[in-house]
Design a protein around this motif. Structure first.
Motif, PDB file in Angstrom:
ATOM      1  N   GLU A   1       0.841  -1.143   0.218  1.00  0.00           N
ATOM      2  CA  GLU A   1       0.156  -0.069  -0.236  1.00  0.00           C
ATOM      3  C   GLU A   1       0.188   1.033  -0.319  1.00  0.00           C
ATOM      4  N   THR A   2       1.987   0.997   0.714  1.00  0.00           N
ATOM      5  CA  THR A   2       2.802   2.372   1.042  1.00  0.00           C
ATOM      6  C   THR A   2       3.769   2.850  -0.939  1.00  0.00           C
ATOM      7  N   GLN A   3       3.843   2.118  -1.094  1.00  0.00           N
ATOM      8  CA  GLN A   3       4.906   1.979  -2.256  1.00  0.00           C
ATOM      9  C   GLN A   3       3.325   2.132  -3.945  1.00  0.00           C
ATOM     10  N   PHE A   4       1.976   2.344  -3.577  1.00  0.00           N
ATOM     11  CA  PHE A   4       1.087   2.472  -4.224  1.00  0.00           C
ATOM     12  C   PHE A   4       0.755   3.504  -4.265  1.00  0.00           C
ATOM     13  N   THR A   5       0.654   4.576  -3.303  1.00  0.00           N
ATOM     14  CA  THR A   5       0.149   5.471  -2.715  1.00  0.00           C
ATOM     15  C   THR A   5       1.937   6.441  -2.446  1.00  0.00           C
TER      16      THR A   5
END
Length: 223
Positions: free
Chosen positions: A61-65
């Motif tokens: 999720e962090t990379q996507f964000t």
């Protein structure tokens, strides 16, 4: 290994059952602490097929964000990203925002392997370790082998009954839904997304032929 995409006579008890089993086996057989399997339509349209724990889910999720990180680069450049020490200079220089976040999550090492069928990648196998330890050579070979096997599993388990129904309570393909399914098939089969849509529509029709029309329910375009 077979890559037959024809509908199965019986469905697994949960979506991507084999994919999840393989991912769990990989954690047991290597020194990694967690694993995730992400599928993509584009760099900005993707979802998790499986996350072993909260840290693996947060890493994805962090990379996507943020739009940066080793898993995204593994997909973008179709190459493994192996980073035994996320606090090291290389990782900080390449992904300063992600590095600051990931260390706070408790992931000291991150490894990512593209998933593909010989063409462009359609996903990434995401691994992390809670300590900054490099994979042993035998473990690295095993990760590559599992990435290959998991890629085949994801495609073979891409059943519209799970991946395309918007009413499913399992949350598969929550972001991209049909677009992600088309992206996987297009990359794996080296065809256009338009042709991938036609093939998915055909699969849906075959699977649900005996239970009534479902094209409108899953949001696929009419013939």
């Amino acid at each position: 290994m077979s890559t037959d995409l024809s509908p199965r006579e019986s469905h697994p008890s949960e979506p991507f059952e084999v994919t999840k089993q393989l991912a769990r086996e990989l954690v047991r057989e290597t020194g990694v602490d967690g694993v995730g399997v992400a599928v993509f339509a584009t760099e900005s349209t993707r979802d998790l097929v499986y996350a072993s724990d909260g840290v693996a889910e947060e890493l994805d999720e962090t990379q996507f964000t943020l739009g940066e990180g080793p898993c995204l680069d593994a997909f973008r450049f179709d190459r493994p990203e192996l980073h035994a020490d996320m606090a090291g200079g290389e990782a900080r220089a390449r992904w300063p925002l992600f590095t600051a976040q990931v260390l706070g999550l408790g992931a000291a090492s991150v490894y990512a392997y593209p998933l593909g069928g010989g063409g462009s990648p359609f996903g990434v196998l995401e691994l992390y370790g809670s300590s900054p330890v490099s994979l042993a050579p035998s473990e690295e070979v095993k990760c590559r082998s599992y990435a290959h096997t998991i890629a085949h599993a994801v495609v073979s388990e891409l059943a519209p009954v799970y991946a395309l129904t918007s009413g499913s309570d399992v949350g598969v393909f929550r972001r991209g839904n049909v677009n992600i399914a088309c992206g996987i098939l297009a990359a794996y089969q080296r065809i256009s997304t338009a042709e991938a849509m036609v093939r998915l529509r055909a699969l849906v029709g075959e699977i649900f032929a005996e239970v009534g029309p479902i094209v409108d329910d899953v949001g696929l375009p009419h013939r």
